[in-house]
Design an enzyme around this catalytic site. Structure first.
Site, mmCIF file in Angstrom:
data_model
loop_
_atom_site.group_PDB
_atom_site.id
_atom_site.type_symbol
_atom_site.label_atom_id
_atom_site.label_comp_id
_atom_site.label_asym_id
_atom_site.label_seq_id
_atom_site.Cartn_x
_atom_site.Cartn_y
_atom_site.Cartn_z
ATOM 1 N N THR A 79 0.835 -1.202 0.000
ATOM 2 C CA THR A 79 0.000 0.000 0.000
ATOM 3 C C THR A 79 0.870 1.253 0.000
ATOM 4 O OG1 THR A 79 -1.576 -1.228 1.369
ATOM 5 C CG2 THR A 79 -1.926 1.122 1.200
ATOM 6 N N SER B 293 6.354 3.449 8.609
ATOM 7 C CA SER B 293 5.209 4.191 9.126
ATOM 8 C C SER B 293 4.819 3.807 10.543
ATOM 9 C CB SER B 293 4.035 4.019 8.171
ATOM 10 O OG SER B 293 3.040 4.943 8.492
ATOM 11 N N HIS B 294 3.603 3.277 10.692
ATOM 12 C CA HIS B 294 3.068 2.989 12.024
ATOM 13 C C HIS B 294 3.535 1.626 12.533
ATOM 14 C CE1 HIS B 294 0.608 1.347 8.896
ATOM 15 N NE2 HIS B 294 0.187 0.421 9.734
ATOM 16 N N LYS C 136 10.130 4.070 0.712
ATOM 17 C CA LYS C 136 9.071 4.531 -0.170
ATOM 18 C C LYS C 136 9.658 5.528 -1.159
ATOM 19 C CE LYS C 136 5.926 7.117 1.670
ATOM 20 N NZ LYS C 136 4.720 7.772 2.167
ATOM 21 N N ASP D 259 2.112 9.150 14.230
ATOM 22 C CA ASP D 259 2.729 7.836 14.050
ATOM 23 C C ASP D 259 4.227 7.939 13.787
ATOM 24 O OD1 ASP D 259 2.583 8.910 11.515
ATOM 25 O OD2 ASP D 259 2.319 6.953 10.565
ATOM 26 N N ASP E 2 6.209 8.037 11.143
ATOM 27 C CA ASP E 2 6.751 8.998 10.178
ATOM 28 C C ASP E 2 5.948 10.286 10.097
ATOM 29 O OD1 ASP E 2 4.638 7.601 9.049
ATOM 30 O OD2 ASP E 2 5.391 7.819 7.009
ATOM 31 N N ASP F 236 2.768 11.027 9.398
ATOM 32 C CA ASP F 236 1.682 11.340 8.467
ATOM 33 C C ASP F 236 0.302 11.008 9.030
ATOM 34 O OD1 ASP F 236 2.022 8.622 8.237
ATOM 35 O OD2 ASP F 236 2.350 8.605 6.058
ATOM 36 N N ARG F 237 0.248 10.205 10.093
ATOM 37 C CA ARG F 237 -1.062 9.879 10.684
ATOM 38 C C ARG F 237 -1.357 10.757 11.891
ATOM 39 N NH1 ARG F 237 -2.387 3.519 10.463
ATOM 40 N NH2 ARG F 237 -1.650 3.158 8.351
ATOM 41 N N LYS G 241 -0.468 12.406 3.444
ATOM 42 C CA LYS G 241 -1.272 12.787 4.592
ATOM 43 C C LYS G 241 -0.343 13.439 5.609
ATOM 44 C CE LYS G 241 -1.355 8.014 6.370
ATOM 45 N NZ LYS G 241 -0.838 7.202 5.255
ATOM 46 N N ARG H 21 -8.983 -6.658 7.408
ATOM 47 C CA ARG H 21 -9.610 -5.474 7.980
ATOM 48 C C ARG H 21 -11.098 -5.524 7.642
ATOM 49 N NH1 ARG H 21 -5.179 -2.937 9.622
ATOM 50 N NH2 ARG H 21 -3.529 -2.244 8.224
HETATM 51 C C1 G16 Z 1 -0.560 3.507 4.431
HETATM 52 C C2 G16 Z 1 -1.098 4.318 3.303
HETATM 53 C C3 G16 Z 1 -2.509 4.734 3.590
HETATM 54 C C4 G16 Z 1 -3.354 3.514 3.912
HETATM 55 C C5 G16 Z 1 -2.733 2.761 5.070
HETATM 56 C C6 G16 Z 1 -3.442 1.474 5.452
HETATM 57 O O1 G16 Z 1 -0.447 4.313 5.570
HETATM 58 O O2 G16 Z 1 -0.303 5.463 3.083
HETATM 59 O O3 G16 Z 1 -2.995 5.421 2.494
HETATM 60 O O4 G16 Z 1 -4.656 3.885 4.253
HETATM 61 O O5 G16 Z 1 -1.414 2.419 4.724
HETATM 62 O O6 G16 Z 1 -3.132 0.507 4.560
HETATM 63 P P1 G16 Z 1 -3.508 -1.018 4.775
HETATM 64 O O7 G16 Z 1 -4.953 -1.031 5.191
HETATM 65 O O8 G16 Z 1 -3.270 -1.596 3.429
HETATM 66 O O9 G16 Z 1 -2.640 -1.588 5.854
HETATM 67 P P2 G16 Z 1 0.936 4.482 6.310
HETATM 68 O O10 G16 Z 1 0.675 5.475 7.403
HETATM 69 O O11 G16 Z 1 1.266 3.103 6.793
HETATM 70 O O12 G16 Z 1 1.882 4.967 5.255
#
Ligand code: G16
Length: 540
Positions: A15, A110-111, A123, A274, A276, A278-279, A373, A493
């Site tokens: 993603t 990320s998270h 990325k 989070d 990085d 962005d959340r 984001k 999910r």
């Molecule tokens: C990433 C994407 C987001 C997405 C999220 C959840 O977030 O940038 O757009 O909504 O993953 O993805 P999944 O449901 O496929 O785990 P982040 O904050 O991890 O970069």
């Protein structure tokens, strides 16, 4: 220096970039193959300028050194890198645009937790500042399957603690303050004097940076520029293992913040970010704001902030995100777009001026100021709205629900399932979709059911298989999809939504309000029956 290599299996971006266990990324040639594939798949690095930085997790610094040496050996002209290799994702997106570079490499999972036993990620963002499109990530993946060589300069490490210019051969390395340009951007969008006045009058806030990258940004902006009390920002020093925290701002992982906001003498406003940056998660005194509701409130009130006084061009949300923002868009008479999960799908809408605000249920919100984001941006927009409206978070939420109705919303995650079990659950529901419309489940009638496909209104590209959705005639929905960001097994999910036109009060328990939809999901998809799990691992 040319180094011979072999393709490595599984370098498929998900993603949001390539995420793997840190040890996998540290294994011989793994990072190098992927970086060389990015350069090769995007026309080479010769003469180009990149932004490089990451969220400070374990391996961030040495991976940055490797990337710098590879960029130099591939003929790049200049790399702009955050001091100590730090850059939040939105700050990196801003720099890519501000400095008119050819793109950027952001080091983050990320998270996901960090550390030698946890996760790492890379990325690639393109020149518009946003995550590479599917076409680009597919080209990168294709290159990883045929790569035979990579190039890396034989050079000592750069001193990344020293702001200023250094050289690797013919390539310039500019080490910059990671916060300054981003803070200036925020100051241009929001009414800092009004927010400062609110803090001076005794408004109290808690910001949990979760030992990740936003700490320095939040301290500079909230405490220094806006005058929030010292100590407003907690867990503010980025640590390689995030201090053992799981830097995912949701009620499960930001428990300490939730406890404080629901405890005695809670601050007026709470927020977390989070790994990085962005959340974001937003909490009022005694009230949690779901990300879908947050997007709707931001859309309804954005005009109160100077950067959005002219109004919004449109709003976009990912498909599993609740339809609360749609009701606001309708009232404002602006466009509303429904995209697949993944910020990359918003890029074209933002570039084409079709949308100003975007958001996702996964704790992401942002606008056309960058192409990612942006956690702190959302927090600042909330602060600007609070300063203007002079109401509490719960008053704002209650007013919003009375005006637009309430979309009760929750996500249930079943994590680290065996891949074949998760696939079986998905296939089971997918096979039934065509026969569902007209059927009654738990007293609700199914109006439509499909496997979501998105046709980009700007470039016409089509993305299929983006989540199974079942929509009931009363507006309730359930959506099932597999996460694309995990590194262990598969995560299902389940997204649940129920619309109530006249909500009774704030105290309504969300899970209780969603009970019929939760039961319908089990009746249709049988997640618990198939997986043997008795409950979700995470509820947001
Ligand atoms: C990433 C994407 C987001 C997405 C999220 C959840 O977030 O940038 O757009 O909504 O993953 O993805 P999944 O449901 O496929 O785990 P982040 O904050 O991890 O970069």
């Amino acid at each position: 220096m040319r180094v011979a290599t072999q393709p490595i299996d599984g370098q498929k971006p998900g993603t949001s970039g390539l995420r793997k266990k840190t040890k996998v990324f540290m294994s011989k040639g793994y990072l190098e193959n992927f970086i060389q594939s990015i350069f090769d798949a995007t026309g080479g690095a010769t003469g180009k300028t990149y932004v490089v930085g990451g969220d400070g997790r374990y391996f961030n610094d040495s991976a940055t050194q490797t990337i710098l040496k590879m960029a130099a050996a591939n003929g790049a002209e200049r790399v702009i890198v955050g001091q100590n290799a730090l850059l939040s994702t939105p700050a990196a997106s801003h720099l890519i645009r501000l400095m008119a570079t050819d793109g950027g490499l952001i080091l983050s999972a990320s998270h996901n937790p960090g550390g030698p036993e946890e996760d790492f990620g890379v990325k690639f963002n393109t020149a518009n500042g946003g995550p590479a499109s599917e076409a680009v990530t597919e080209a990168i993946l294709a290159r990883t399957t045929e790569i035979r060589e990579y190039f890396i300069a034989d050079h000592t490490d750069i001193d990344l603690s020293r702001i200023g210019t250094q050289q690797i051969g013919g390539m310039e390395v500019s080490v910059i303050d990671p916060v300054a340009d981003y803070a200036a951007l925020m100051e241009g969008l929001f009414d800092f004097p009004a927010i400062r006045t609110m803090f001076a009058a005794g408004f109290r806030m808690r910001f949990d940076a979760m030992c990740a990258v936003t700490g320095p940004y939040a301290r500079e902006i909230l405490e220094r520029r806006l005058g929030a009390a010292p100590g407003t920002v907690v867990n503010g020093d980025p640590l390689p293992d995030f201090g053992g925290m799981h830097p995912d701002p949701n009620p499960t992982w930001a428990q300490a913040l939730m406890a404080e906001m629901f405890g005695p003498d809670a601050p007026d406003f709470g927020a977390a970010s989070d790994g990085d940056g962005d959340r974001n998660m937003v909490v009022g005194r005694g009230i949690y704001v779901s990300p879908s509701d947050s997007l709707a409130v931001l859309a309804a009130n954005a005009h109160l902030a100077p950067g959005y006084r002219g109004g919004l061009k449109g709003v976009a949300r990912s498909m599993p995100t609740s339809t609360a923002a749609d009701r606001v868009a309708e009232a404002l008479g602006i466009g509303c777009y429904e995209t697949p999960t993944g910020w990359k799908f918003f890029g074209n809408l933002l570039d084409a001026g079709k949308a100003t605000l975007c958001g996702e249920e996964s704790f992401g919100a942002g606008s056309d100021h960058v192409r990612e984001k942006d956690g702190l941006w959302a927090v600042l927009l909330w602060l600007n709205i609070l300063a203007e409206r002079k109401e509490s978070v719960s008053e704002i939420m209650s007013g919003h629900w009375h005006r637009f109705g309430r979309n009760y919303y929750s996500r249930h995650d079943y994590e680290a399932l065996p891949v074949e079990v998760a696939n079986r659950v998905m296939a089971g529901l997918r096979d039934k979709l065509a026969s569902l419309p007209g059927q009654e489940v738990e007293g609700m009638t199914i109006g439509a059911a499909d496997d979501f496909a998105y046709a980009d209104p700007v470039d016409g590209s089509v993305s299929k298989g983006q989540g199974l959705r079942v929509v009931f005639t009363d507006g309730s929905r359930l959506v099932l999809r597999l996460s694309g960001t995990g590194t262990e097994g598969a995560t299902i999910r389940l997204y649940l939504e129920r619309y109530v036109a006249v909500p009774e009060g704030l105290a309504d328990e969300v899970q209780a309000a969603l009970a019929p939809v939760i039961r319908a999901a089990e009746a249709l998809a049988g997640i618990r029956a198939e997986t043997g799990r008795v409950a979700p691992d995470v509820i947001t």
